[in-house]
Motif scaffolding. Structure first.
Motif, PDB file in Angstrom:
ATOM      1  N   THR A   1       0.881  -1.476  -0.060  1.00  0.00           N
ATOM      2  CA  THR A   1      -0.040   0.004  -0.069  1.00  0.00           C
ATOM      3  C   THR A   1       0.828   1.370  -0.061  1.00  0.00           C
ATOM      4  O   THR A   1       2.112   1.341   0.331  1.00  0.00           O
TER       5      THR A   1
ATOM      6  N   ALA B   1      -8.337  -1.460  -0.063  1.00  0.00           N
ATOM      7  CA  ALA B   1      -9.199  -0.270  -0.246  1.00  0.00           C
ATOM      8  C   ALA B   1      -8.755   1.160   0.249  1.00  0.00           C
ATOM      9  O   ALA B   1      -8.785   2.072  -0.877  1.00  0.00           O
ATOM     10  N   ARG B   2      -8.156   0.917   1.137  1.00  0.00           N
ATOM     11  CA  ARG B   2      -7.460   2.352   1.483  1.00  0.00           C
ATOM     12  C   ARG B   2      -6.270   2.781   0.476  1.00  0.00           C
ATOM     13  O   ARG B   2      -6.357   3.936   0.177  1.00  0.00           O
TER      14      ARG B   2
ATOM     15  N   THR C   1      -8.093   3.856  -2.491  1.00  0.00           N
ATOM     16  CA  THR C   1      -8.444   5.196  -2.338  1.00  0.00           C
ATOM     17  C   THR C   1      -7.432   6.434  -2.392  1.00  0.00           C
ATOM     18  O   THR C   1      -7.728   7.562  -3.129  1.00  0.00           O
ATOM     19  N   ALA C   2      -6.240   6.204  -1.772  1.00  0.00           N
ATOM     20  CA  ALA C   2      -5.483   7.077  -1.665  1.00  0.00           C
ATOM     21  C   ALA C   2      -4.786   7.347  -3.083  1.00  0.00           C
ATOM     22  O   ALA C   2      -4.676   8.441  -3.736  1.00  0.00           O
ATOM     23  N   ASP C   3      -4.939   6.443  -4.033  1.00  0.00           N
ATOM     24  CA  ASP C   3      -4.348   6.429  -5.488  1.00  0.00           C
ATOM     25  C   ASP C   3      -5.382   7.288  -6.330  1.00  0.00           C
ATOM     26  O   ASP C   3      -5.144   8.223  -7.062  1.00  0.00           O
ATOM     27  N   ILE C   4      -6.837   6.952  -6.170  1.00  0.00           N
ATOM     28  CA  ILE C   4      -7.639   7.776  -6.868  1.00  0.00           C
ATOM     29  C   ILE C   4      -7.603   9.144  -6.470  1.00  0.00           C
ATOM     30  O   ILE C   4      -7.817  10.011  -7.379  1.00  0.00           O
ATOM     31  N   LYS C   5      -7.638   9.629  -5.192  1.00  0.00           N
ATOM     32  CA  LYS C   5      -7.662  10.694  -4.582  1.00  0.00           C
ATOM     33  C   LYS C   5      -6.177  11.523  -5.444  1.00  0.00           C
ATOM     34  O   LYS C   5      -6.410  12.890  -5.675  1.00  0.00           O
TER      35      LYS C   5
END
Length: 85
Positions: free
Chosen positions: A52, A68-69, A72-76
């Motif tokens: 991660t 998932a976290r 989410t960090a990659d998408i942000k």
């Protein structure tokens, strides 16, 4: 009101006509290995062993929450880059 109904009918007819094309294209790109449960297990195992962001441990098994976290960090990050440009 009649124009709205005709417009909805036209859109739904177009979708119904294009649906078989989408199914054919999807089926064309599927391979026998995509439907193999053993291959799916290998892919999930490989994903769970990916690091991660911010963690240097490559071989540690992650939970789905950690995955998932990380996603989410990659998408942000991607969204943040697009907003800044």
């Amino acid at each position: 009101m009649i124009y709205f109904i005709l417009d909805m009918l036209r859109k739904h007819i177009l979708i119904m006509l294009l649906l078989p094309v989408a199914i054919l294209i999807t089926g064309h790109f599927l391979h026998a290995r995509d439907l193999d449960p053993a291959y799916a297990a290998v892919q999930v195992s490989r994903l769970m062993r990916m690091p991660t962001p911010g963690q240097g441990q490559v071989g540690q098994v992650q939970t789905f929450g950690e995955m998932a976290r990380g996603m989410t960090a990659d998408i942000k990050q991607v969204i943040g880059r697009r907003v800044e440009q």
